[in-house]
Design a protein around this motif. Sequence first.
Motif, PDB file in Angstrom:
ATOM      1  N   THR A  86      27.749  25.493   6.943  1.00  0.00           N
ATOM      2  CA  THR A  86      27.157  26.019   8.217  1.00  0.00           C
ATOM      3  C   THR A  86      25.769  26.651   8.315  1.00  0.00           C
ATOM      4  OG1 THR A  86      28.382  28.293   8.105  1.00  0.00           O
ATOM      5  CG2 THR A  86      29.708  26.375   8.973  1.00  0.00           C
ATOM      6  N   ASP A 114      29.825  28.707  13.674  1.00  0.00           N
ATOM      7  CA  ASP A 114      30.184  28.111  12.768  1.00  0.00           C
ATOM      8  C   ASP A 114      29.659  28.323  11.284  1.00  0.00           C
ATOM      9  OD1 ASP A 114      31.480  26.438  14.137  1.00  0.00           O
ATOM     10  OD2 ASP A 114      29.833  24.173  13.701  1.00  0.00           O
ATOM     11  N   ALA A 130      25.888  26.604  18.520  1.00  0.00           N
ATOM     12  CA  ALA A 130      27.466  26.153  17.969  1.00  0.00           C
ATOM     13  C   ALA A 130      27.460  26.569  15.729  1.00  0.00           C
ATOM     14  CB  ALA A 130      27.610  24.399  18.152  1.00  0.00           C
ATOM     15  N   ALA A 131      26.293  25.971  15.253  1.00  0.00           N
ATOM     16  CA  ALA A 131      25.808  26.121  14.097  1.00  0.00           C
ATOM     17  C   ALA A 131      25.481  27.548  13.830  1.00  0.00           C
ATOM     18  CB  ALA A 131      25.144  25.674  13.662  1.00  0.00           C
ATOM     19  N   ASP A 169      35.642  33.512   7.965  1.00  0.00           N
ATOM     20  CA  ASP A 169      37.002  33.636   6.949  1.00  0.00           C
ATOM     21  C   ASP A 169      36.725  33.116   5.270  1.00  0.00           C
ATOM     22  OD1 ASP A 169      38.317  31.597   8.561  1.00  0.00           O
ATOM     23  OD2 ASP A 169      36.920  29.701   8.159  1.00  0.00           O
ATOM     24  N   ALA A 193      31.923  32.061  12.190  1.00  0.00           N
ATOM     25  CA  ALA A 193      33.684  31.871  11.760  1.00  0.00           C
ATOM     26  C   ALA A 193      33.679  31.368  10.729  1.00  0.00           C
ATOM     27  CB  ALA A 193      33.876  30.557  12.433  1.00  0.00           C
ATOM     28  N   ALA A 194      32.757  31.278   9.394  1.00  0.00           N
ATOM     29  CA  ALA A 194      32.931  30.570   7.907  1.00  0.00           C
ATOM     30  C   ALA A 194      32.962  32.725   7.644  1.00  0.00           C
ATOM     31  CB  ALA A 194      31.991  29.544   7.471  1.00  0.00           C
ATOM     32  N   LYS A 221      32.095  26.884   2.914  1.00  0.00           N
ATOM     33  CA  LYS A 221      31.558  26.282   3.973  1.00  0.00           C
ATOM     34  C   LYS A 221      30.493  27.168   4.819  1.00  0.00           C
ATOM     35  CE  LYS A 221      34.379  25.590   8.316  1.00  0.00           C
ATOM     36  NZ  LYS A 221      35.969  25.532   9.216  1.00  0.00           N
TER      37      LYS A 221
END
Length: 547
Positions: free
Chosen positions: A198, A267, A263-264, A274, A270-271, A194
């Motif tokens: 992203t 992301d 936003a990307a 994660d 966030a990835a 991900k």
Amino acid sequence: MEPTASNPGPTTPTKSPGRIISVVGILALAALLVGGIMPRLQQGKTLADDSKDINASVREVNVASPRLAIADALELPGNIRALEETQIYARTTGYLTKRYVDIGSRVKQGDVLAEIQSPDVDQQAFQATADQAKAVASVGQSQADVQNKQASVQETQAEVARSRAGVEQARAMLAGSQSKLAQTKAALAAAVAKVAQTRQALSVQRAGLKQAEAQRDLAESTAKRYRSMLAQGFVAQQDADQAEATFKTTSAAVESSRASIGAAQADVDAALQDVESSKAVVNSAEADVRSSRENVSASQAAVSSSQANVSAAQANVGASKANVVASVAQVRSNEANTQRFSVLKNFSKIVAPFDGVITLRNADVGSLITPGDSSNTKLALFNIARVDSLRIQIGVPQTYFQAVKSGTKVTILVHELPGRKFEGTVFQNAGALDLNTRTMLTEVRVQNKDNVLIPGMYARVLFATGGNSKAIRIPSNTLSIDAKGPRVDVVGADSKLKFVPVTIGRDLGTEVEISSGLTGNEKLVTNPTDDLKEGEPVKVLPSKESK
């Protein structure tokens, strides 16, 4: 003295030739006589001396002749012996307290002959009984120990089962941890993918932003040019408005692309978070796997330890069982020892082994008695002999052994009992002849109900052979026995000795019966000496009867 006319003196005789010849002839004749007669006389004397020497060298011997006897009965000598005779020994140590018999006493089987007091044996019997009780208690203790060890084995086996269950549980936990680790690694891989995705989207948005900015810059320059050209009247208002609208649209697209990039980027962040979170979960799952593996190893070690405890407990059970076997063996040993001393206590009474008469007594009341055996006859307390039935062992000659069979009736004579005849029976024989005497050992038994016969008597045993054949008998002093066997020295017709081998039938004391070798017409040398040689000339002395 001088010669005178009346005594004229000695005169010299005159020798005549004839006288001299006569003297010489006489001397010659005498010499001839001496030379002829003397050698003959000397030779005659030598011959006489030689004759005397020859007569002196011829050995003089006495002779006897064989005689023929009717062999209608066989008479053999023998000694009367008890049918059973034994020495009675003590089998325990102590003092002789009572004696019930003496020599000559007649006893029955089982009669008490004497009693021995044996305090040492009594004490040893008491000690043996105590040892036996102790050994029996030891057996019970050993058996209880075996049961305890067997319970310990069962307990350790249960512990092994629990440890094996713990191993299975630890393996299940390990499998769950490994599954969770695989899941977390898969989640980490997805998070990493991900992040890449992203980042790819972020790159696309950034490319779109650059394109939108380029379009905006182009639209701005176009709108500026159209405004300038509109002011100069080179383009229509509409075209200028269109260019201005395009500039605004591209500016809005740039702002939109910038918003998409944010936003990307969010992301991507966030990835990445994660990914970090997945890594932490993976590390935790790996720690769980390691912990589960350690639990599995610990559980397997516990199983091995429990199995070792089971083996040790089983070994203890085996040792305890061995102790039980040893204790049982000790009990049996003590029982045997107790029985031995019990038997020794029973030996305190000396009993008669069979019916008979006491022929010897060696102990008195108060004597210290020690156990003995046949190797030392001085330790025998009594001698007992069975005299109601007696036996006589005789040697039956080879000539008659076929006529003497088991069950044959015989007559027994004893010199000290004149007029008495005793009937006996041939009981058994050896079944083989003695190589030296050519006789068969045979046992005759005779009943002695009136106790007239006693062991040790000399007796004559008469066998009825059932025939009237004649047998050759010779004086015992004519028989010689050397390495070649029995023989007699026979004086032949030529007055020379001849050694004749013979076969002895039976020995009759002063006479010997000959089975083969003689015809009955021989002259036998009496009392032959060892220096006699076969072929030697001998001179037979006249017998006393002929003088």
